[in-house]
Motif scaffolding. Structure first.
Motif, PDB file in Angstrom:
ATOM      1  N   ASN A 114      61.839  33.906  -3.193  1.00 12.41           N
ATOM      2  CA  ASN A 114      61.095  34.913  -3.944  1.00 12.41           C
ATOM      3  C   ASN A 114      60.401  34.298  -5.169  1.00 12.41           C
ATOM      4  O   ASN A 114      60.287  34.936  -6.209  1.00 12.41           O
ATOM      5  CB  ASN A 114      62.035  36.042  -4.396  1.00 12.41           C
ATOM      6  CG  ASN A 114      62.623  36.803  -3.226  1.00 12.41           C
ATOM      7  OD1 ASN A 114      61.907  37.260  -2.345  1.00 12.41           O
ATOM      8  ND2 ASN A 114      63.943  36.926  -3.194  1.00 12.41           N
ATOM      9  N   ARG A 115      59.962  33.057  -5.038  1.00  9.07           N
ATOM     10  CA  ARG A 115      59.395  32.358  -6.198  1.00  9.07           C
ATOM     11  C   ARG A 115      58.000  32.865  -6.554  1.00  9.07           C
ATOM     12  O   ARG A 115      57.560  32.724  -7.687  1.00  9.07           O
ATOM     13  CB  ARG A 115      59.364  30.849  -5.952  1.00  9.07           C
ATOM     14  CG  ARG A 115      58.446  30.393  -4.837  1.00  9.07           C
ATOM     15  CD  ARG A 115      58.488  28.885  -4.677  1.00  9.07           C
ATOM     16  NE  ARG A 115      57.575  28.392  -3.658  1.00  9.07           N
ATOM     17  CZ  ARG A 115      57.873  28.295  -2.372  1.00  9.07           C
ATOM     18  NH1 ARG A 115      59.086  28.678  -1.956  1.00  9.07           N
ATOM     19  NH2 ARG A 115      56.998  27.850  -1.496  1.00  9.07           N
ATOM     20  N   ASP A 116      57.272  33.451  -5.592  1.00 13.20           N
ATOM     21  CA  ASP A 116      55.971  34.038  -5.892  1.00 13.20           C
ATOM     22  C   ASP A 116      55.743  35.224  -4.950  1.00 13.20           C
ATOM     23  O   ASP A 116      56.590  35.539  -4.109  1.00 13.20           O
ATOM     24  CB  ASP A 116      54.846  33.003  -5.752  1.00 13.20           C
ATOM     25  CG  ASP A 116      54.850  32.285  -4.398  1.00 13.20           C
ATOM     26  OD1 ASP A 116      55.210  32.928  -3.390  1.00 13.20           O
ATOM     27  OD2 ASP A 116      54.524  31.082  -4.354  1.00 13.20           O
ATOM     28  N   TYR A 117      54.584  35.854  -5.127  1.00 10.81           N
ATOM     29  CA  TYR A 117      54.326  37.081  -4.362  1.00 10.81           C
ATOM     30  C   TYR A 117      54.276  36.824  -2.865  1.00 10.81           C
ATOM     31  O   TYR A 117      54.840  37.587  -2.069  1.00 10.81           O
ATOM     32  CB  TYR A 117      53.013  37.703  -4.838  1.00 10.81           C
ATOM     33  CG  TYR A 117      52.628  38.942  -4.072  1.00 10.81           C
ATOM     34  CD1 TYR A 117      53.277  40.157  -4.297  1.00 10.81           C
ATOM     35  CD2 TYR A 117      51.614  38.907  -3.114  1.00 10.81           C
ATOM     36  CE1 TYR A 117      52.938  41.297  -3.597  1.00 10.81           C
ATOM     37  CE2 TYR A 117      51.259  40.046  -2.409  1.00 10.81           C
ATOM     38  CZ  TYR A 117      51.923  41.238  -2.653  1.00 10.81           C
ATOM     39  OH  TYR A 117      51.585  42.359  -1.942  1.00 10.81           O
ATOM     40  N   ARG A 118      53.625  35.734  -2.461  1.00 10.60           N
ATOM     41  CA  ARG A 118      53.464  35.452  -1.040  1.00 10.60           C
ATOM     42  C   ARG A 118      54.809  35.216  -0.365  1.00 10.60           C
ATOM     43  O   ARG A 118      55.086  35.772   0.703  1.00 10.60           O
ATOM     44  CB  ARG A 118      52.551  34.238  -0.867  1.00 10.60           C
ATOM     45  CG  ARG A 118      52.262  33.892   0.589  1.00 10.60           C
ATOM     46  CD  ARG A 118      51.278  32.739   0.682  1.00 10.60           C
ATOM     47  NE  ARG A 118      50.996  32.394   2.064  1.00 10.60           N
ATOM     48  CZ  ARG A 118      50.172  31.417   2.427  1.00 10.60           C
ATOM     49  NH1 ARG A 118      49.543  30.702   1.492  1.00 10.60           N
ATOM     50  NH2 ARG A 118      49.966  31.176   3.706  1.00 10.60           N
ATOM     51  N   THR A 119      55.632  34.370  -0.973  1.00  8.89           N
ATOM     52  CA  THR A 119      56.943  34.106  -0.369  1.00  8.89           C
ATOM     53  C   THR A 119      57.837  35.340  -0.430  1.00  8.89           C
ATOM     54  O   THR A 119      58.680  35.539   0.456  1.00  8.89           O
ATOM     55  CB  THR A 119      57.629  32.938  -1.089  1.00  8.89           C
ATOM     56  OG1 THR A 119      57.715  33.227  -2.489  1.00  8.89           O
ATOM     57  CG2 THR A 119      56.872  31.653  -0.867  1.00  8.89           C
ATOM     58  N   SER A 120      57.668  36.177  -1.455  1.00 15.12           N
ATOM     59  CA  SER A 120      58.472  37.404  -1.543  1.00 15.12           C
ATOM     60  C   SER A 120      58.155  38.351  -0.386  1.00 15.12           C
ATOM     61  O   SER A 120      59.056  38.935   0.218  1.00 15.12           O
ATOM     62  CB  SER A 120      58.222  38.104  -2.877  1.00 15.12           C
ATOM     63  OG  SER A 120      58.629  37.308  -3.950  1.00 15.12           O
ATOM     64  N   VAL A 121      56.855  38.496  -0.082  1.00 12.12           N
ATOM     65  CA  VAL A 121      56.461  39.360   1.030  1.00 12.12           C
ATOM     66  C   VAL A 121      56.992  38.805   2.348  1.00 12.12           C
ATOM     67  O   VAL A 121      57.512  39.534   3.201  1.00 12.12           O
ATOM     68  CB  VAL A 121      54.923  39.500   1.080  1.00 12.12           C
ATOM     69  CG1 VAL A 121      54.481  40.219   2.342  1.00 12.12           C
ATOM     70  CG2 VAL A 121      54.423  40.240  -0.152  1.00 12.12           C
TER      71      VAL A 121
END
Length: 258
Positions: free
Chosen positions: A182-189
């Motif tokens: 969950n380090r940024d928005y893309r990986t969180s999604v």
């Protein structure tokens, strides 16, 4: 267990008769929703809040925190009812936006307050039942009311799987955080999508294992759960009848004579 379930089992009203609590919550809820009276809603909010916190021993802050969840949703949903964008200002207030106005009327404001208080009082009735009555006792009341057995068993199994899925989702989420999922928005999604897919697969697998375990224990299409409650008391029943009769009288008076 989720926090509301823990609080329910620690409530001082835990072993009171489940039928009395169920009848009080449901009848009061129906009167409140049918009347849509601000006075009735305020009385219900006060009485159910006092019963849940003072009589039941639920911490006030935990109760208020639980009430903020529907309150936030209600504010967002009534925003469109209360505020309008028009060329002509209304009687409550008007903020000019170019040649238009962000405005509201007194009648729309009162209607929004009425909706919010009615919905909150209905939620408080359900919170009273949830904070004081465990799920097996509620299902026992439904069984005595001749609720379809299939429906009550589906409710019990769904209730059981809520805890399993919450525990599994929490473990997967912690694992993803440890791996910087969950380090940024893309990986969180992407992590959220993976969590949902894995959760569905595991839920299907666990439901199959649960049915196999039930079959191994001679499951005969009926789930039998022990319930603990005290016998009904005449004083409590009389108090419930008097309170709901008073609410109904107030609602009728406000609707037809006030």
């Amino acid at each position: 267990m989720i926090s509301i379930d823990k609080l329910c089992y620690n409530s001082r009203l835990r072993y009171e008769n489940a039928g009395e609590k169920f009848a009080f919550a449901m009848v009061t809820l129906c009167i409140c929703v049918a009347s849509r009276s601000i006075a009735v809603a305020c009385i219900v909010l006060a009485v159910t809040g006092i019963l849940t916190t003072w009589k039941g021993g639920i911490p006030v802050l935990r109760y208020l925190k639980a009430m903020t969840v529907p309150l936030t949703f209600l504010f967002l949903s009534t925003f469109a009812i209360m505020f309008n964008i028009r060329r002509v200002p209304l009687d409550l207030f008007a903020l000019p936006i170019g040649s238009w106005y962000l405005t509201a009327s007194r009648s729309a404001f009162l209607y929004s307050v009425q909706l919010i208080l009615t919905a909150l009082s209905a939620v408080s009735c359900l919170y009273f039942l949830s904070f004081t009555t465990p799920m097996p006792d509620i299902l026992e009341v439904l069984r005595k009311m001749h609720c379809p057995r299939l429906l009550s068993e589906l409710m019990l199994l769904t209730y059981r799987f809520i805890f399993i899925l919450l525990d599994t989702a929490s473990a997967i989420s912690v694992s993803q955080d440890c791996r910087l999922g969950n380090r940024d928005y893309r990986t969180s999604v992407r992590s959220f999508g993976l969590l949902g897919s894995v959760l569905m697969i595991r839920a299907t697998a666990r439901s199959g294992k649960l049915y196999t375990a039930m079959e191994a224990r001679c499951y005969d299409d009926t789930i039998r759960v022990l319930s603990e409650s005290r016998p009904p008391r005449r004083g409590v029943i009389a108090a419930i009848i008097l309170f709901d009769a008073g609410l109904l009288s107030l609602a009728v008076w406000r609707k037809f004579f006030a």
